[in-house]
Design a protein around this motif. Structure first.
Motif, mmCIF file in Angstrom:
data_model
loop_
_atom_site.group_PDB
_atom_site.id
_atom_site.type_symbol
_atom_site.label_atom_id
_atom_site.label_comp_id
_atom_site.label_asym_id
_atom_site.label_seq_id
_atom_site.Cartn_x
_atom_site.Cartn_y
_atom_site.Cartn_z
ATOM 1 N N LEU A 184 28.214 23.447 74.111
ATOM 2 C CA LEU A 184 29.569 22.922 74.205
ATOM 3 C C LEU A 184 29.947 22.660 75.656
ATOM 4 O O LEU A 184 29.590 23.429 76.543
ATOM 5 N N ARG A 185 30.686 21.593 75.847
ATOM 6 C CA ARG A 185 31.267 21.351 77.164
ATOM 7 C C ARG A 185 32.508 22.208 77.288
ATOM 8 O O ARG A 185 33.059 22.678 76.287
ATOM 9 N N ALA A 186 32.976 22.410 78.488
ATOM 10 C CA ALA A 186 34.135 23.275 78.721
ATOM 11 C C ALA A 186 35.359 22.800 77.939
ATOM 12 O O ALA A 186 36.093 23.615 77.374
ATOM 13 N N GLU A 187 35.566 21.510 77.864
ATOM 14 C CA GLU A 187 36.752 20.992 77.165
ATOM 15 C C GLU A 187 36.658 21.166 75.643
ATOM 16 O O GLU A 187 37.663 21.117 74.940
ATOM 17 N N ASP A 188 35.453 21.386 75.134
ATOM 18 C CA ASP A 188 35.285 21.592 73.693
ATOM 19 C C ASP A 188 35.631 23.012 73.257
ATOM 20 O O ASP A 188 35.865 23.249 72.075
ATOM 21 N N ILE A 189 35.670 23.947 74.178
ATOM 22 C CA ILE A 189 35.940 25.339 73.838
ATOM 23 C C ILE A 189 37.337 25.481 73.236
ATOM 24 O O ILE A 189 37.522 26.177 72.236
#
Length: 125
Positions: free
Chosen positions: A37-42
């Motif tokens: 996951l990318r940080a913004e997906d968390i």
């Protein structure tokens, strides 16, 4: 002592050649650990998790209502379920179960947050 050799599958047993077996790592460590996951997906994942928890909670409440109607000896119909009056005891039990669900599912987040608050220097509020 364990045998660290084995026969090659394409050879006959009489002409087998020893092959050294190396232990395999069972999980990734450090920089080798995959990032899914990318940080913004968390944040999106957290929102989805909370939405699923609310659905599970609603289903549990609905199942509890089915059980309550059945305990009353009534036929379990949509009308009987919609007309069921929740007792204070059952309401309290549902709330306890709901809080336990939240605690179990959010345990990792709350433990990390509490650990960070405990280790924060100079926060004597």
């Amino acid at each position: 002592m364990t045998d660290t050799t084995r026969a090659r599958p394409d050879s006959s047993p009489s002409t087998s050649h020893p092959v050294e077996r190396r232990p395999r790592r069972r999980w990734a460590r450090g920089v080798d650990r995959p990032q899914y996951l990318r940080a913004e997906d968390i944040d999106r994942l957290g929102i989805m998790m909370v939405a699923l928890m609310s659905e599970v909670s609603a289903l549990r409440d609905r199942l509890d209502t089915h059980e309550a109607v059945a305990e009353l000896g009534s036929p379990v119909t949509r009308e009987a379920i919609e007309a069921y009056e929740l007792t204070p005891e059952r309401r309290e039990r549902r709330e306890v179960e709901r809080q336990a669900l939240l605690k179990r599912v959010l345990r990792v987040i709350t433990e990390d947050r509490e650990a960070a608050l405990e280790s924060a220097p100079g926060d004597a509020a």
